[in-house]
Motif scaffolding. Sequence first.
Motif, PDB file in Angstrom:
ATOM      1  N   ARG A 156       0.819  -1.216   0.000  1.00 55.39           N
ATOM      2  CA  ARG A 156       0.000   0.000   0.000  1.00 55.39           C
ATOM      3  C   ARG A 156       0.851   1.264   0.000  1.00 55.39           C
ATOM      4  NH1 ARG A 156      -5.817   0.036   2.426  1.00 55.39           N
ATOM      5  NH2 ARG A 156      -6.453  -2.095   2.040  1.00 55.39           N
ATOM      6  N   THR A 157       1.937   1.263   0.777  1.00 55.70           N
ATOM      7  CA  THR A 157       2.770   2.461   0.800  1.00 55.70           C
ATOM      8  C   THR A 157       3.472   2.658  -0.542  1.00 55.70           C
ATOM      9  OG1 THR A 157       4.552   1.203   1.871  1.00 55.70           O
ATOM     10  CG2 THR A 157       3.136   2.545   3.285  1.00 55.70           C
ATOM     11  N   ARG A 158       3.900   1.594  -1.193  1.00 55.13           N
ATOM     12  CA  ARG A 158       4.502   1.713  -2.531  1.00 55.13           C
ATOM     13  C   ARG A 158       3.475   2.252  -3.524  1.00 55.13           C
ATOM     14  NH1 ARG A 158       6.631  -3.410  -1.772  1.00 55.13           N
ATOM     15  NH2 ARG A 158       5.122  -4.234  -3.251  1.00 55.13           N
ATOM     16  N   ALA A 159       2.253   1.719  -3.459  1.00 52.29           N
ATOM     17  CA  ALA A 159       1.190   2.162  -4.375  1.00 52.29           C
ATOM     18  C   ALA A 159       0.872   3.632  -4.137  1.00 52.29           C
ATOM     19  CB  ALA A 159      -0.056   1.308  -4.185  1.00 52.29           C
ATOM     20  N   ARG A 160       0.813   4.056  -2.894  1.00 51.42           N
ATOM     21  CA  ARG A 160       0.511   5.451  -2.570  1.00 51.42           C
ATOM     22  C   ARG A 160       1.617   6.368  -3.088  1.00 51.42           C
ATOM     23  NH1 ARG A 160      -0.944   7.231   3.495  1.00 51.42           N
ATOM     24  NH2 ARG A 160      -3.035   6.691   2.835  1.00 51.42           N
ATOM     25  N   LYS A 161       2.863   5.935  -2.881  1.00 50.47           N
ATOM     26  CA  LYS A 161       3.995   6.738  -3.337  1.00 50.47           C
ATOM     27  C   LYS A 161       3.973   6.870  -4.862  1.00 50.47           C
ATOM     28  CE  LYS A 161       8.952   7.114  -2.588  1.00 50.47           C
ATOM     29  NZ  LYS A 161      10.124   6.471  -1.997  1.00 50.47           N
ATOM     30  N   ALA A 162       3.713   5.767  -5.560  1.00 46.23           N
ATOM     31  CA  ALA A 162       3.663   5.789  -7.023  1.00 46.23           C
ATOM     32  C   ALA A 162       2.520   6.679  -7.505  1.00 46.23           C
ATOM     33  CB  ALA A 162       3.507   4.372  -7.570  1.00 46.23           C
ATOM     34  N   ARG A 163       1.375   6.594  -6.860  1.00 47.25           N
ATOM     35  CA  ARG A 163       0.219   7.412  -7.247  1.00 47.25           C
ATOM     36  C   ARG A 163       0.532   8.886  -7.032  1.00 47.25           C
ATOM     37  NH1 ARG A 163      -3.298   5.241  -4.066  1.00 47.25           N
ATOM     38  NH2 ARG A 163      -3.038   6.758  -2.415  1.00 47.25           N
ATOM     39  N   ASP A 164       1.166   9.197  -5.904  1.00 47.27           N
ATOM     40  CA  ASP A 164       1.520  10.584  -5.628  1.00 47.27           C
ATOM     41  C   ASP A 164       2.496  11.113  -6.677  1.00 47.27           C
ATOM     42  OD1 ASP A 164      -0.118  10.582  -3.449  1.00 47.27           O
ATOM     43  OD2 ASP A 164       1.495  10.390  -1.969  1.00 47.27           O
ATOM     44  N   GLN A 165       3.441  10.292  -7.088  1.00 46.77           N
ATOM     45  CA  GLN A 165       4.397  10.725  -8.105  1.00 46.77           C
ATOM     46  C   GLN A 165       3.700  10.948  -9.450  1.00 46.77           C
ATOM     47  OE1 GLN A 165       7.433   7.730  -7.998  1.00 46.77           O
ATOM     48  NE2 GLN A 165       8.530   8.697  -6.302  1.00 46.77           N
ATOM     49  N   ARG A 166       2.761  10.073  -9.795  1.00 47.27           N
ATOM     50  CA  ARG A 166       2.032  10.234 -11.062  1.00 47.27           C
ATOM     51  C   ARG A 166       1.221  11.518 -11.084  1.00 47.27           C
ATOM     52  NH1 ARG A 166       0.549   4.929 -10.244  1.00 47.27           N
ATOM     53  NH2 ARG A 166      -1.582   5.543  -9.768  1.00 47.27           N
ATOM     54  N   HIS A 167       0.639  11.862  -9.944  1.00 48.43           N
ATOM     55  CA  HIS A 167      -0.245  13.023  -9.896  1.00 48.43           C
ATOM     56  C   HIS A 167       0.478  14.317  -9.547  1.00 48.43           C
ATOM     57  CE1 HIS A 167      -3.343   9.779  -9.320  1.00 48.43           C
ATOM     58  NE2 HIS A 167      -3.798  10.448 -10.350  1.00 48.43           N
ATOM     59  N   SER A 168       1.743  14.251  -9.207  1.00 51.05           N
ATOM     60  CA  SER A 168       2.442  15.461  -8.776  1.00 51.05           C
ATOM     61  C   SER A 168       2.559  16.484  -9.901  1.00 51.05           C
ATOM     62  CB  SER A 168       3.827  15.118  -8.238  1.00 51.05           C
ATOM     63  OG  SER A 168       4.649  14.608  -9.276  1.00 51.05           O
ATOM     64  N   LYS A 169       2.612  16.028 -11.152  1.00 46.73           N
ATOM     65  CA  LYS A 169       2.748  16.972 -12.263  1.00 46.73           C
ATOM     66  C   LYS A 169       1.500  17.832 -12.436  1.00 46.73           C
ATOM     67  CE  LYS A 169       1.638  13.286 -15.502  1.00 46.73           C
ATOM     68  NZ  LYS A 169       2.160  12.456 -16.567  1.00 46.73           N
ATOM     69  N   TYR A 170       0.358  17.401 -11.864  1.00 47.25           N
ATOM     70  CA  TYR A 170      -0.885  18.155 -12.003  1.00 47.25           C
ATOM     71  C   TYR A 170      -1.140  19.080 -10.819  1.00 47.25           C
ATOM     72  CZ  TYR A 170      -1.749  14.675 -15.580  1.00 47.25           C
ATOM     73  OH  TYR A 170      -1.650  13.879 -16.672  1.00 47.25           O
ATOM     74  N   ARG A 171      -0.334  18.993  -9.804  1.00 45.38           N
ATOM     75  CA  ARG A 171      -0.595  19.759  -8.579  1.00 45.38           C
ATOM     76  C   ARG A 171      -0.403  21.252  -8.754  1.00 45.38           C
ATOM     77  NH1 ARG A 171       1.847  15.476  -4.860  1.00 45.38           N
ATOM     78  NH2 ARG A 171       0.003  14.257  -4.409  1.00 45.38           N
ATOM     79  N   ASN A 172       0.576  21.672  -9.520  1.00 41.11           N
ATOM     80  CA  ASN A 172       0.899  23.090  -9.619  1.00 41.11           C
ATOM     81  C   ASN A 172       0.128  23.815 -10.709  1.00 41.11           C
ATOM     82  OD1 ASN A 172       2.736  22.819  -7.550  1.00 41.11           O
ATOM     83  ND2 ASN A 172       4.396  22.256  -8.923  1.00 41.11           N
ATOM     84  N   VAL A 173      -0.720  23.112 -11.444  1.00 43.21           N
ATOM     85  CA  VAL A 173      -1.470  23.745 -12.531  1.00 43.21           C
ATOM     86  C   VAL A 173      -2.367  24.842 -11.982  1.00 43.21           C
ATOM     87  CG1 VAL A 173      -3.225  23.355 -14.287  1.00 43.21           C
ATOM     88  CG2 VAL A 173      -1.357  21.729 -14.002  1.00 43.21           C
ATOM     89  N   GLY A 174      -3.098  24.590 -10.943  1.00 45.51           N
ATOM     90  CA  GLY A 174      -3.986  25.593 -10.349  1.00 45.51           C
ATOM     91  C   GLY A 174      -3.209  26.740  -9.736  1.00 45.51           C
ATOM     92  N   ASP A 175      -2.027  26.460  -9.208  1.00 47.95           N
ATOM     93  CA  ASP A 175      -1.205  27.503  -8.599  1.00 47.95           C
ATOM     94  C   ASP A 175      -0.762  28.519  -9.637  1.00 47.95           C
ATOM     95  OD1 ASP A 175      -1.488  26.235  -6.182  1.00 47.95           O
ATOM     96  OD2 ASP A 175       0.480  25.262  -6.246  1.00 47.95           O
ATOM     97  N   LYS A 176      -0.418  28.063 -10.831  1.00 44.05           N
ATOM     98  CA  LYS A 176       0.033  28.981 -11.881  1.00 44.05           C
ATOM     99  C   LYS A 176      -1.104  29.909 -12.302  1.00 44.05           C
ATOM    100  CE  LYS A 176       3.636  25.992 -13.684  1.00 44.05           C
ATOM    101  NZ  LYS A 176       4.081  25.146 -14.786  1.00 44.05           N
ATOM    102  N   ALA A 177      -2.293  29.383 -12.436  1.00 49.24           N
ATOM    103  CA  ALA A 177      -3.446  30.204 -12.807  1.00 49.24           C
ATOM    104  C   ALA A 177      -3.731  31.236 -11.715  1.00 49.24           C
ATOM    105  CB  ALA A 177      -4.669  29.325 -13.040  1.00 49.24           C
ATOM    106  N   LYS A 178      -3.622  30.826 -10.478  1.00 48.26           N
ATOM    107  CA  LYS A 178      -3.861  31.738  -9.361  1.00 48.26           C
ATOM    108  C   LYS A 178      -2.797  32.844  -9.341  1.00 48.26           C
ATOM    109  CE  LYS A 178      -5.212  30.138  -5.298  1.00 48.26           C
ATOM    110  NZ  LYS A 178      -5.138  29.470  -3.986  1.00 48.26           N
ATOM    111  N   GLN A 179      -1.551  32.467  -9.593  1.00 49.93           N
ATOM    112  CA  GLN A 179      -0.477  33.459  -9.625  1.00 49.93           C
ATOM    113  C   GLN A 179      -0.710  34.465 -10.755  1.00 49.93           C
ATOM    114  OE1 GLN A 179       3.064  31.123  -9.978  1.00 49.93           O
ATOM    115  NE2 GLN A 179       3.177  30.672  -7.781  1.00 49.93           N
TER     116      GLN A 179
END
Length: 130
Positions: A86-109
Amino acid sequence: MSTDEADNDFLEQLEREHQEAKERFAKRKEMSKERREARREEKSEKAELERQRKLREKFYKEHGYKRYVSSRGKVMWLLPEEYEWRTRARKARDQRHSKYRNVGDKAKQEKLLWIGLVLIAMVIGLALLR
């Protein structure tokens, strides 16, 4: 109506009030007793649940289980193999989704930048009018 009749009526009224007061007090006493018993039951239930939680935790630790908190905040005890999976799966999922995290931040900036530019333009415009 004579004074004796008025006195009797008044005494009857006082007697009714006396009976009502006794009934109110009996009700309050009974409700207090019920609340006390409910609190006692709730306290014993909480103590029993806490005792079971401690026994469960002790058992799981003795058998090598690991404590895991799911994404929904639920605490689970997992076998070491499942915990690792489960921890490996969570880490992998977080890495896959990390590229989408800052998209909203750029629009807000960008919005904040435009608001700042508009405010600066307004201040300069007011300064030029004076």
